[in-house]
Design a protein around this motif. Structure first.
Motif, PDB file in Angstrom:
ATOM      1  N   SER A  99       0.766  -1.015   0.136  1.00  0.00           N
ATOM      2  CA  SER A  99      -0.001  -0.141   0.058  1.00  0.00           C
ATOM      3  C   SER A  99       0.951   1.262   0.106  1.00  0.00           C
ATOM      4  CB  SER A  99      -0.894   0.172   1.128  1.00  0.00           C
ATOM      5  OG  SER A  99      -1.893  -1.108   1.256  1.00  0.00           O
ATOM      6  N   SER A 100       1.852   1.142   0.893  1.00  0.00           N
ATOM      7  CA  SER A 100       2.923   2.486   0.974  1.00  0.00           C
ATOM      8  C   SER A 100       3.535   2.685  -0.438  1.00  0.00           C
ATOM      9  CB  SER A 100       3.970   2.061   1.876  1.00  0.00           C
ATOM     10  OG  SER A 100       3.432   2.231   3.258  1.00  0.00           O
ATOM     11  N   VAL A 101       3.993   1.617  -0.962  1.00  0.00           N
ATOM     12  CA  VAL A 101       4.753   1.827  -2.517  1.00  0.00           C
ATOM     13  C   VAL A 101       3.695   2.360  -3.517  1.00  0.00           C
ATOM     14  CG1 VAL A 101       5.641   0.290  -4.195  1.00  0.00           C
ATOM     15  CG2 VAL A 101       6.381   0.196  -1.969  1.00  0.00           C
ATOM     16  N   LEU A 102       2.348   1.747  -3.552  1.00  0.00           N
ATOM     17  CA  LEU A 102       1.447   2.219  -4.409  1.00  0.00           C
ATOM     18  C   LEU A 102       1.245   3.499  -4.273  1.00  0.00           C
ATOM     19  CD1 LEU A 102      -0.914  -1.020  -4.334  1.00  0.00           C
ATOM     20  CD2 LEU A 102       0.253  -0.274  -6.411  1.00  0.00           C
ATOM     21  N   ALA A 103       0.971   3.978  -3.092  1.00  0.00           N
ATOM     22  CA  ALA A 103       0.782   5.533  -2.867  1.00  0.00           C
ATOM     23  C   ALA A 103       1.961   6.417  -3.419  1.00  0.00           C
ATOM     24  CB  ALA A 103       0.326   5.916  -1.356  1.00  0.00           C
ATOM     25  N   ALA A 104       3.240   5.952  -3.001  1.00  0.00           N
ATOM     26  CA  ALA A 104       4.117   6.570  -3.511  1.00  0.00           C
ATOM     27  C   ALA A 104       4.561   6.660  -4.904  1.00  0.00           C
ATOM     28  CB  ALA A 104       5.512   5.776  -3.102  1.00  0.00           C
ATOM     29  N   ILE A 105       3.961   5.584  -5.684  1.00  0.00           N
ATOM     30  CA  ILE A 105       4.094   5.537  -7.110  1.00  0.00           C
ATOM     31  C   ILE A 105       3.193   6.734  -7.571  1.00  0.00           C
ATOM     32  CG2 ILE A 105       3.670   4.298  -9.192  1.00  0.00           C
ATOM     33  CD1 ILE A 105       4.833   1.821  -8.212  1.00  0.00           C
ATOM     34  N   SER A 106       1.922   6.816  -7.072  1.00  0.00           N
ATOM     35  CA  SER A 106       0.773   7.571  -7.443  1.00  0.00           C
ATOM     36  C   SER A 106       1.224   9.003  -7.358  1.00  0.00           C
ATOM     37  CB  SER A 106      -0.359   7.380  -6.460  1.00  0.00           C
ATOM     38  OG  SER A 106      -0.761   6.020  -6.726  1.00  0.00           O
ATOM     39  N   ALA A 107       2.108   9.316  -6.336  1.00  0.00           N
ATOM     40  CA  ALA A 107       2.622  10.642  -5.988  1.00  0.00           C
ATOM     41  C   ALA A 107       3.786  10.937  -7.269  1.00  0.00           C
ATOM     42  CB  ALA A 107       3.211  10.869  -4.646  1.00  0.00           C
ATOM     43  N   LEU A 108       4.501   9.935  -7.283  1.00  0.00           N
ATOM     44  CA  LEU A 108       5.478  10.231  -8.570  1.00  0.00           C
ATOM     45  C   LEU A 108       5.321  10.468  -9.683  1.00  0.00           C
ATOM     46  CD1 LEU A 108       8.624   9.706  -8.773  1.00  0.00           C
ATOM     47  CD2 LEU A 108       8.276   7.382  -9.336  1.00  0.00           C
ATOM     48  N   LYS A 109       4.234   9.939 -10.053  1.00  0.00           N
ATOM     49  CA  LYS A 109       3.634  10.015 -11.538  1.00  0.00           C
ATOM     50  C   LYS A 109       3.204  11.673 -11.960  1.00  0.00           C
ATOM     51  CE  LYS A 109      -0.236   8.913 -13.204  1.00  0.00           C
ATOM     52  NZ  LYS A 109      -1.453   8.191 -13.728  1.00  0.00           N
ATOM     53  N   GLY A 110       3.059  12.370 -10.804  1.00  0.00           N
ATOM     54  CA  GLY A 110       2.572  13.671 -11.034  1.00  0.00           C
ATOM     55  C   GLY A 110       3.869  14.511 -11.872  1.00  0.00           C
ATOM     56  N   PRO A 111       3.512  15.113 -12.753  1.00  0.00           N
ATOM     57  CA  PRO A 111       4.262  15.977 -13.325  1.00  0.00           C
ATOM     58  C   PRO A 111       5.287  16.953 -12.481  1.00  0.00           C
ATOM     59  CG  PRO A 111       2.442  16.810 -14.067  1.00  0.00           C
ATOM     60  CD  PRO A 111       2.256  15.503 -13.123  1.00  0.00           C
ATOM     61  N   LEU A 112       5.074  17.461 -11.524  1.00  0.00           N
ATOM     62  CA  LEU A 112       5.603  18.123 -10.685  1.00  0.00           C
ATOM     63  C   LEU A 112       6.622  17.390  -9.912  1.00  0.00           C
ATOM     64  CD1 LEU A 112       2.858  20.735  -9.418  1.00  0.00           C
ATOM     65  CD2 LEU A 112       4.623  20.980 -11.428  1.00  0.00           C
ATOM     66  N   HIS A 113       6.495  16.204  -9.882  1.00  0.00           N
ATOM     67  CA  HIS A 113       7.440  15.242  -9.089  1.00  0.00           C
ATOM     68  C   HIS A 113       8.423  14.525  -9.986  1.00  0.00           C
ATOM     69  CE1 HIS A 113       9.413  13.009  -6.020  1.00  0.00           C
ATOM     70  NE2 HIS A 113       8.556  12.366  -5.743  1.00  0.00           N
ATOM     71  N   GLY A 114       7.859  13.554 -10.392  1.00  0.00           N
ATOM     72  CA  GLY A 114       9.000  12.442 -11.303  1.00  0.00           C
ATOM     73  C   GLY A 114       8.547  12.495 -12.865  1.00  0.00           C
ATOM     74  N   GLY A 115       7.867  13.561 -13.449  1.00  0.00           N
ATOM     75  CA  GLY A 115       7.552  13.483 -14.795  1.00  0.00           C
ATOM     76  C   GLY A 115       8.714  14.406 -15.729  1.00  0.00           C
ATOM     77  N   ALA A 116       9.707  14.794 -15.219  1.00  0.00           N
ATOM     78  CA  ALA A 116      10.395  15.898 -16.156  1.00  0.00           C
ATOM     79  C   ALA A 116      11.519  15.340 -16.827  1.00  0.00           C
ATOM     80  CB  ALA A 116      10.758  17.006 -15.186  1.00  0.00           C
ATOM     81  N   PRO A 117      12.004  14.210 -16.597  1.00  0.00           N
ATOM     82  CA  PRO A 117      13.217  13.669 -17.414  1.00  0.00           C
ATOM     83  C   PRO A 117      12.943  13.645 -18.945  1.00  0.00           C
ATOM     84  CG  PRO A 117      13.180  12.369 -15.552  1.00  0.00           C
ATOM     85  CD  PRO A 117      11.966  13.352 -15.603  1.00  0.00           C
ATOM     86  N   GLY A 118      11.816  13.032 -19.313  1.00  0.00           N
ATOM     87  CA  GLY A 118      11.540  13.015 -20.556  1.00  0.00           C
ATOM     88  C   GLY A 118      11.576  14.258 -21.588  1.00  0.00           C
ATOM     89  N   PRO A 119      10.785  15.327 -21.086  1.00  0.00           N
ATOM     90  CA  PRO A 119      10.772  16.947 -21.632  1.00  0.00           C
ATOM     91  C   PRO A 119      12.271  17.307 -21.794  1.00  0.00           C
ATOM     92  CG  PRO A 119       9.050  16.728 -20.245  1.00  0.00           C
ATOM     93  CD  PRO A 119       9.935  15.472 -20.113  1.00  0.00           C
ATOM     94  N   VAL A 120      13.400  16.784 -21.101  1.00  0.00           N
ATOM     95  CA  VAL A 120      14.689  17.254 -21.322  1.00  0.00           C
ATOM     96  C   VAL A 120      15.121  16.786 -22.892  1.00  0.00           C
ATOM     97  CG1 VAL A 120      16.965  16.868 -20.727  1.00  0.00           C
ATOM     98  CG2 VAL A 120      15.328  17.130 -18.914  1.00  0.00           C
ATOM     99  N   LEU A 121      14.614  15.501 -23.131  1.00  0.00           N
ATOM    100  CA  LEU A 121      15.177  15.165 -24.530  1.00  0.00           C
ATOM    101  C   LEU A 121      14.185  15.952 -25.486  1.00  0.00           C
ATOM    102  CD1 LEU A 121      15.275  10.954 -23.851  1.00  0.00           C
ATOM    103  CD2 LEU A 121      17.312  12.725 -23.897  1.00  0.00           C
ATOM    104  N   ASP A 122      12.771  16.401 -25.076  1.00  0.00           N
ATOM    105  CA  ASP A 122      12.388  16.786 -26.114  1.00  0.00           C
ATOM    106  C   ASP A 122      12.952  18.489 -26.277  1.00  0.00           C
ATOM    107  OD1 ASP A 122      10.481  14.798 -26.127  1.00  0.00           O
ATOM    108  OD2 ASP A 122       8.981  15.627 -24.641  1.00  0.00           O
ATOM    109  N   MET A 123      13.493  18.965 -25.398  1.00  0.00           N
ATOM    110  CA  MET A 123      14.179  20.087 -25.384  1.00  0.00           C
ATOM    111  C   MET A 123      15.399  20.055 -26.172  1.00  0.00           C
ATOM    112  SD  MET A 123      15.603  22.663 -22.368  1.00  0.00           S
ATOM    113  CE  MET A 123      16.592  21.524 -21.945  1.00  0.00           C
ATOM    114  N   LEU A 124      16.128  18.954 -26.066  1.00  0.00           N
ATOM    115  CA  LEU A 124      17.328  19.004 -26.964  1.00  0.00           C
ATOM    116  C   LEU A 124      16.973  18.651 -28.191  1.00  0.00           C
ATOM    117  CD1 LEU A 124      19.467  16.539 -24.555  1.00  0.00           C
ATOM    118  CD2 LEU A 124      19.600  19.032 -25.000  1.00  0.00           C
ATOM    119  N   ASP A 125      15.847  17.674 -28.761  1.00  0.00           N
ATOM    120  CA  ASP A 125      15.494  17.479 -29.921  1.00  0.00           C
ATOM    121  C   ASP A 125      14.947  18.881 -30.494  1.00  0.00           C
ATOM    122  OD1 ASP A 125      16.079  15.041 -29.674  1.00  0.00           O
ATOM    123  OD2 ASP A 125      13.917  14.475 -29.297  1.00  0.00           O
ATOM    124  N   ALA A 126      14.312  19.791 -29.813  1.00  0.00           N
ATOM    125  CA  ALA A 126      13.840  21.028 -30.397  1.00  0.00           C
ATOM    126  C   ALA A 126      15.035  21.896 -30.844  1.00  0.00           C
ATOM    127  CB  ALA A 126      12.818  21.755 -29.596  1.00  0.00           C
TER     128      ALA A 126
END
Length: 363
Positions: free
Chosen positions: A194-221
């Motif tokens: 239950s604790s891990v599931l709650a943590a993953i749910s918080a992590l997936k928010g773009p203000l927490h764990g969702g920014a690495p992918g857009p770094v590559l989008d920026m480099l591509d642009a």
């Protein structure tokens, strides 16, 4: 409202990690990050974090052997991944599979939860491409097996070391949103799943764990080194955030950025990553730091963990959509350690709120 994001509010005492944002220092259970990344495998870091919080001693050697067995056991759940689940983003599909695991607070539950994201994420990624999942190889280390299950081939020594460095680097980082969520759930007496599931749910928010992918989008642009300063300036003119720069806690360079930049070096030296890509990233880094100093002299904005996370995970052939899931693989051990620390030594977390709505008479 003052402290509306709980800045500077002490919500827990911990022996697990210390984040010094002013000095740019991260200490994990008494060991500085630079030393830990230089010397530790994933299993070493996991044993360091977990030992003393479970019903039995935890060593790296025992953990490696038992984790291999646990990966083989949880792989049996892959057959339950139906079409509806596979239509979800990778981190959501991974979370759904983890939710099918039994709850508990013991060593066996811990092993399953450490193994599960490492097995489920590569399997989901392969199934989403129409490929057959690769069964775990229990004799491999956690990092080597993750890469083997992802690519259906044995990874190189440099690739395994790079993934080890990443998983160690992000294994724990103070009382961030996902770790706090894990501790809140643990404080209620719920189990580790239950604790891990709650943590993953918080992590997936773009203000927490969702920014690495857009770094590559920026480099591509940006596309070329010559275009970096112009593109970055135009992005700031539009009020956009430069991905991979700035951090809520660090007022200087994020120490995790240098750890991951160092982990990339052997891949570059051996030709296992596009050198032009790295040169572009370094040019963007220098241009961004210069323009941020000019435009925002009163705000300390430096490179954060996301910038080199994106480059490293891309070099290891993880798709951008999976970056948050890979982060969860590494951070799960920290979530579990915090959950156990809270369950053993803390109380039910029950903060107060301040009511600012209308009074009954006014209503």
């Amino acid at each position: 409202m003052k402290n509306n994001g709980l800045e500077d509010v002490i919500a827990a005492e911990t022996r697990l990690s210390d984040v010094d944002g002013e000095a740019g220092r991260l200490v994990i259970r008494g060991v500085s990050l630079d030393l830990l990344v230089e010397r530790a495998t994933y299993e070493d870091a996991a044993a360091l974090l977990l030992d003393g919080f479970l019903e039995r001693p935890v060593t790296a050697a025992d953990l490696k052997a038992r984790l291999g067995q646990a990966r083989a056991e949880v792989f049996a759940h892959i057959h339950t991944a139906d079409a509806a689940l596979l239509n979800l983003p990778p981190v959501d599909a991974m979370r759904a599979l983890i939710a099918r695991l039994p709850d508990g607070e013991d060593f066996e539950t811990t092993l399953r939860l450490l193994a599960a994201p490492a097995v489920f994420l590569p399997a989901v990624l392969r199934l989403q491409k129409g490929e057959t999942p690769v069964a775990p190889t229990p004799s491999l280390s956690q990092s080597a097996d993750i890469l083997a299950m992802l690519d259906a081939s044995l990874p190189t020594r440099e690739q395994v070391s790079a993934l080890d460095a990443y998983l160690v680097t992000i294994s724990d980082h103070g009382l961030n949103a996902s770790t706090f969520a894990s501790r809140v759930v643990a404080s209620t007496g719920a189990g580790l799943t239950s604790s891990v599931l709650a943590a993953i749910s918080a992590l997936k928010g773009p203000l927490h764990g969702g920014a690495p992918g857009p770094v590559l989008d920026m480099l591509d642009a940006i596309g070329s080194e010559d275009s970096a300063r112009t593109w970055l300036g135009q992005a700031l003119d539009r009020g956009e955030r430069l991905m991979g720069f700035g951090h809520r806690i660090y007022r200087v360079r994020d120490p995790r950025a240098d750890a991951l930049k160092g982990a990339l070096a052997p891949l570059v030296m051996t030709g296992q990553v596009d050198r032009n890509r790295i040169r572009l990233a370094e040019a963007v880094e220098q241009a961004a730091l210069a323009i941020l100093r000019e435009r925002k002299p009163d705000r300390p904005l430096d490179v954060n963990v996301e910038f080199y996370t994106a480059l490293l995970l891309d070099a290891l052939k993880f798709p951008r959509a999976a970056f948050t899931g890979v982060f969860a693989i590494g951070r799960t051990v920290g979530w579990i350690a915090h959950a156990r620390e809270q369950a053993l030594e803390g109380r039910l977390i029950r903060p107060r709120s301040v009511y600012i709505g209308p009074l009954p008479q006014a209503a």
